[in-house]
Design a protein around this motif. Structure first.
Motif, short mmCIF file in Angstrom:
data_model
loop_
_atom_site.label_atom_id
_atom_site.label_comp_id
_atom_site.label_asym_id
_atom_site.label_seq_id
_atom_site.Cartn_x
_atom_site.Cartn_y
_atom_site.Cartn_z
N VAL A 54 0.85 -1.19 0.00
CA VAL A 54 0.00 0.00 0.00
C VAL A 54 0.89 1.25 0.00
O VAL A 54 1.88 1.30 0.74
CB VAL A 54 -0.90 0.01 1.26
CG1 VAL A 54 -1.89 1.15 1.20
CG2 VAL A 54 -1.61 -1.32 1.43
N PRO A 55 0.56 2.26 -0.81
CA PRO A 55 1.37 3.47 -0.81
C PRO A 55 1.27 4.22 0.52
O PRO A 55 0.23 4.18 1.19
CB PRO A 55 0.80 4.30 -1.96
CG PRO A 55 -0.58 3.80 -2.17
CD PRO A 55 -0.56 2.35 -1.75
N THR A 56 2.36 4.90 0.87
CA THR A 56 2.45 5.64 2.12
C THR A 56 2.80 7.09 1.82
O THR A 56 3.60 7.36 0.92
CB THR A 56 3.53 5.01 3.02
OG1 THR A 56 3.24 3.63 3.19
CG2 THR A 56 3.60 5.67 4.38
N LEU A 57 2.23 8.01 2.59
CA LEU A 57 2.55 9.43 2.47
C LEU A 57 3.05 9.92 3.83
O LEU A 57 2.97 9.21 4.83
CB LEU A 57 1.33 10.24 2.01
CG LEU A 57 0.05 10.21 2.84
CD1 LEU A 57 0.14 11.01 4.14
CD2 LEU A 57 -1.11 10.74 2.02
N TYR A 76 -2.43 5.57 2.27
CA TYR A 76 -3.40 6.46 1.63
C TYR A 76 -3.97 5.84 0.38
O TYR A 76 -3.47 4.86 -0.17
CB TYR A 76 -2.76 7.82 1.31
CG TYR A 76 -1.81 7.79 0.13
CD1 TYR A 76 -2.25 8.10 -1.15
CD2 TYR A 76 -0.48 7.46 0.30
CE1 TYR A 76 -1.38 8.07 -2.23
CE2 TYR A 76 0.40 7.43 -0.77
CZ TYR A 76 -0.05 7.75 -2.03
OH TYR A 76 0.81 7.71 -3.10
N LEU A 77 -5.06 6.49 -0.06
CA LEU A 77 -5.77 6.12 -1.28
C LEU A 77 -6.06 7.43 -2.02
O LEU A 77 -6.44 8.42 -1.38
CB LEU A 77 -7.08 5.43 -0.88
CG LEU A 77 -8.08 5.09 -1.95
CD1 LEU A 77 -7.62 3.86 -2.73
CD2 LEU A 77 -9.43 4.78 -1.29
N GLU A 78 -5.89 7.45 -3.31
CA GLU A 78 -6.24 8.63 -4.10
C GLU A 78 -7.69 8.50 -4.55
O GLU A 78 -8.13 7.44 -4.96
CB GLU A 78 -5.29 8.79 -5.28
CG GLU A 78 -3.89 9.16 -4.83
CD GLU A 78 -2.95 9.51 -5.97
OE1 GLU A 78 -3.38 9.50 -7.14
OE2 GLU A 78 -1.78 9.79 -5.67
N ASP A 79 -8.41 9.62 -4.45
CA ASP A 79 -9.81 9.67 -4.86
C ASP A 79 -9.97 10.95 -5.68
O ASP A 79 -10.29 12.01 -5.13
CB ASP A 79 -10.71 9.69 -3.61
CG ASP A 79 -12.19 9.63 -3.97
OD1 ASP A 79 -12.57 8.80 -4.81
OD2 ASP A 79 -12.96 10.43 -3.40
N GLY A 80 -9.71 10.83 -6.97
CA GLY A 80 -9.67 12.01 -7.83
C GLY A 80 -8.54 12.90 -7.36
O GLY A 80 -7.44 12.43 -7.09
N PRO A 81 -8.79 14.20 -7.17
CA PRO A 81 -7.72 15.09 -6.70
C PRO A 81 -7.47 14.98 -5.19
O PRO A 81 -6.47 15.50 -4.69
CB PRO A 81 -8.26 16.49 -7.04
CG PRO A 81 -9.74 16.33 -7.00
CD PRO A 81 -10.01 14.93 -7.49
N ASP A 82 -8.36 14.29 -4.48
CA ASP A 82 -8.24 14.16 -3.03
C ASP A 82 -7.38 12.96 -2.66
O ASP A 82 -7.24 12.00 -3.44
CB ASP A 82 -9.62 13.98 -2.38
CG ASP A 82 -10.55 15.15 -2.63
OD1 ASP A 82 -10.04 16.27 -2.85
OD2 ASP A 82 -11.78 14.94 -2.61
N PRO A 134 -15.20 0.79 1.73
CA PRO A 134 -14.89 -0.45 0.98
C PRO A 134 -13.64 -0.31 0.10
O PRO A 134 -12.89 -1.28 -0.05
CB PRO A 134 -16.14 -0.67 0.12
CG PRO A 134 -17.22 0.12 0.76
CD PRO A 134 -16.55 1.28 1.44
N LEU A 135 -13.39 0.86 -0.44
CA LEU A 135 -12.19 1.08 -1.26
C LEU A 135 -10.94 1.00 -0.39
O LEU A 135 -9.91 0.44 -0.79
CB LEU A 135 -12.25 2.44 -1.97
CG LEU A 135 -13.43 2.67 -2.91
CD1 LEU A 135 -13.44 4.11 -3.40
CD2 LEU A 135 -13.40 1.69 -4.07
N LEU A 136 -11.03 1.55 0.82
CA LEU A 136 -9.90 1.52 1.74
C LEU A 136 -9.61 0.10 2.21
O LEU A 136 -8.46 -0.33 2.28
CB LEU A 136 -10.17 2.44 2.93
CG LEU A 136 -10.15 3.93 2.59
CD1 LEU A 136 -10.91 4.74 3.63
CD2 LEU A 136 -8.72 4.43 2.42
N VAL A 156 -12.49 8.40 8.60
CA VAL A 156 -11.87 8.48 7.28
C VAL A 156 -11.65 9.97 7.03
O VAL A 156 -12.56 10.78 7.22
CB VAL A 156 -12.79 7.87 6.20
CG1 VAL A 156 -12.27 8.15 4.80
CG2 VAL A 156 -12.94 6.36 6.44
N VAL A 157 -10.44 10.34 6.66
CA VAL A 157 -10.09 11.75 6.50
C VAL A 157 -9.77 12.02 5.03
O VAL A 157 -8.94 11.33 4.42
CB VAL A 157 -8.88 12.12 7.38
CG1 VAL A 157 -8.50 13.58 7.20
CG2 VAL A 157 -9.18 11.81 8.85
N VAL A 158 -10.44 13.03 4.48
CA VAL A 158 -10.22 13.44 3.10
C VAL A 158 -9.32 14.67 3.12
O VAL A 158 -9.61 15.65 3.79
CB VAL A 158 -11.57 13.76 2.40
CG1 VAL A 158 -11.33 14.22 0.97
CG2 VAL A 158 -12.49 12.54 2.45
#
Length: 169
Positions: A54-57, A76-82, A134-136, A156-158
């Motif tokens: 999983v990618p990490t920031l 983290y997970l990318e959700d469009g620009p977020d 579910p995506l996470l 969950v934090v955007v």
């Protein structure tokens, strides 16, 4: 029976040594991540991440009492620009410090690989969380286990860009 059973919460998670260990391991990961632009420390390969990395920031957050800027590595997970992160803290009963700090001061910075970005943090509302959770869990299955280990709803934090994509900033 194909039903997935949740493993019991390990007792060692309550050890008073764990927060210290996590603190020093986290500092080491931040140091390596920054010096290598995320080539080292930019992928989580522990737990469910062993088979599906999983990618990490890196998330900066200002202490709500001290004013000190801290940096925490997060999946983290990318959700469009977020960018979306999870305040799971391994299923412990309390929210992580970084989450409480972001609630007090949501304007911050993240580093994804070598790129530093200005973002504003917001806790996902019910509809956003229902869509994102579910995506996470698909990205990192252990999030579901952590949720089963705690009575709190894991936030969950955007992280939304403060500068529109493509503009100088």
């Amino acid at each position: 029976m194909n039903e997935r059973t949740t493993p019991p919460r390990p007792r060692q998670l309550d050890s008073p040594l764990l927060p210290r260990i996590f603190k020093y391991v986290g500092r080491c990961q931040v140091w390596l991540y920054r010096r290598t632009g995320g080539r080292i420390g930019g992928t989580w390969r522990i737990g469910a991440g062993f088979r599906k990395p999983v990618p990490t920031l890196l998330l900066d957050h200002r202490g709500r009492k001290s004013g000190t800027v801290y940096t925490t590595p997060l999946l983290y997970l990318e959700d469009g620009p977020d960018v979306v992160v999870v305040a799971s803290q391994g299923g412990l009963p309390q929210h992580p410090q970084w989450y409480r700090n972001l609630c007090a001061d949501p304007d911050t910075h993240i580093q994804v690989r070598a790129q530093r970005r200005a973002v504003t943090a917001a806790t996902a509302d019910r509809a956003q969380r229902a869509r994102l959770w579910p995506l996470l869990v698909d990205a990192y299955a252990d999030f579901a286990t952590y949720q089963s280990w705690t009575e709190r709803e894991i936030p969950v934090v955007v992280l939304r860009p403060r500068t529109p994509i493509g503009s100088p900033g």
